[in-house]
Write a protein that holds these residues in place. Sequence first.
Motif, short mmCIF file in Angstrom:
data_model
loop_
_atom_site.label_atom_id
_atom_site.label_comp_id
_atom_site.label_asym_id
_atom_site.label_seq_id
_atom_site.Cartn_x
_atom_site.Cartn_y
_atom_site.Cartn_z
N SER A 41 -72.35 -23.71 66.73
CA SER A 41 -70.88 -23.91 66.14
C SER A 41 -71.04 -23.18 64.61
O SER A 41 -70.14 -22.60 64.36
CB SER A 41 -70.49 -25.11 66.03
N LEU A 42 -72.04 -23.35 64.03
CA LEU A 42 -72.15 -22.67 62.72
C LEU A 42 -72.35 -21.23 62.65
O LEU A 42 -71.79 -20.60 62.03
CB LEU A 42 -73.31 -23.32 61.93
N GLY A 43 -72.78 -20.64 63.86
CA GLY A 43 -73.07 -19.37 64.13
C GLY A 43 -71.74 -18.72 64.12
O GLY A 43 -71.55 -17.56 63.64
N ALA A 44 -71.01 -19.20 64.75
CA ALA A 44 -69.61 -18.46 64.98
C ALA A 44 -68.90 -18.67 63.42
O ALA A 44 -68.12 -17.67 63.48
CB ALA A 44 -68.81 -19.33 65.97
N LEU A 45 -69.02 -19.56 62.94
CA LEU A 45 -68.06 -19.77 61.75
C LEU A 45 -68.81 -18.96 60.70
O LEU A 45 -67.95 -18.06 59.89
CB LEU A 45 -68.42 -21.17 61.14
N LEU A 89 -78.53 -25.03 57.10
CA LEU A 89 -77.24 -25.04 56.88
C LEU A 89 -76.51 -26.09 57.61
O LEU A 89 -75.48 -26.99 57.37
CB LEU A 89 -76.66 -23.76 56.48
N ALA A 90 -76.76 -25.74 59.03
CA ALA A 90 -75.87 -26.64 59.75
C ALA A 90 -76.32 -27.89 59.98
O ALA A 90 -75.26 -28.78 60.18
CB ALA A 90 -76.42 -25.98 61.55
N ASP A 91 -77.51 -28.28 59.64
CA ASP A 91 -77.81 -29.87 59.37
C ASP A 91 -77.07 -30.35 58.22
O ASP A 91 -76.91 -31.38 58.18
CB ASP A 91 -79.48 -29.76 59.21
N ILE A 92 -76.98 -29.58 57.19
CA ILE A 92 -76.53 -29.97 55.90
C ILE A 92 -74.72 -30.35 56.12
O ILE A 92 -74.19 -31.43 55.90
CB ILE A 92 -76.45 -28.93 54.77
N VAL A 93 -74.37 -29.33 56.83
CA VAL A 93 -72.86 -29.45 57.26
C VAL A 93 -72.45 -30.45 58.36
O VAL A 93 -71.37 -31.01 58.55
CB VAL A 93 -72.28 -28.00 57.62
N GLY A 94 -73.63 -30.62 59.07
CA GLY A 94 -73.35 -31.78 60.10
C GLY A 94 -72.73 -31.38 61.51
O GLY A 94 -72.10 -31.71 62.14
N ILE A 95 -73.06 -29.91 61.69
CA ILE A 95 -72.44 -29.30 62.96
C ILE A 95 -73.66 -28.58 63.71
O ILE A 95 -74.84 -28.20 63.11
CB ILE A 95 -71.22 -28.23 62.73
N GLY A 97 -64.61 -27.05 57.11
CA GLY A 97 -64.89 -25.70 57.65
C GLY A 97 -65.49 -24.36 56.85
O GLY A 97 -66.47 -24.91 56.30
N ALA A 98 -64.81 -23.57 56.88
CA ALA A 98 -65.35 -22.21 55.96
C ALA A 98 -65.58 -22.72 54.22
O ALA A 98 -66.52 -22.28 53.92
CB ALA A 98 -64.37 -21.19 56.24
#
Length: 147
Positions: free
Chosen positions: A71-75, A61-67, A32-33
Amino acid sequence: MEPLSDDSIMREMAHMSQVIARRSRQAGGATGASFVLAVLASHEEAMAEGFAPRLLSQVELADIVGIRPQSLGALLARLEADGCIERAAGEQDRRARQVKLTDHGRDQAQEARDHQRAFARDTLAVLDDAEKRQLAAIVLKLNAALG
């Protein structure tokens, strides 16, 4: 060992990337964070060392994190509210949102980064210094070719 085909090399690199990402998360317990902060801290270091040319966009960043980017926007909104990151329009594409750590975010990322560094050291311990330099040169060349 016989030379591998281009397809085989790419398949091995993709597999290695997946294994590294999974084991790195497991080694540091970063999810997560904290994982997002660690990725951003790692990317800042890569920029300082010449391995990365600019800040990451939210999509990258979403691609690297895998989400998913949504979903990343909310995080990222929570991390921004906590004072860990700042988001700004991209320099080249004003529609793209680039993500940058704040000093507070860097402090929060430190523990996860320590785990990642230990993982990198342990993983690359099978290579001697000359092999590490050769691998770094190859990775830089491929990254430059990929843009």
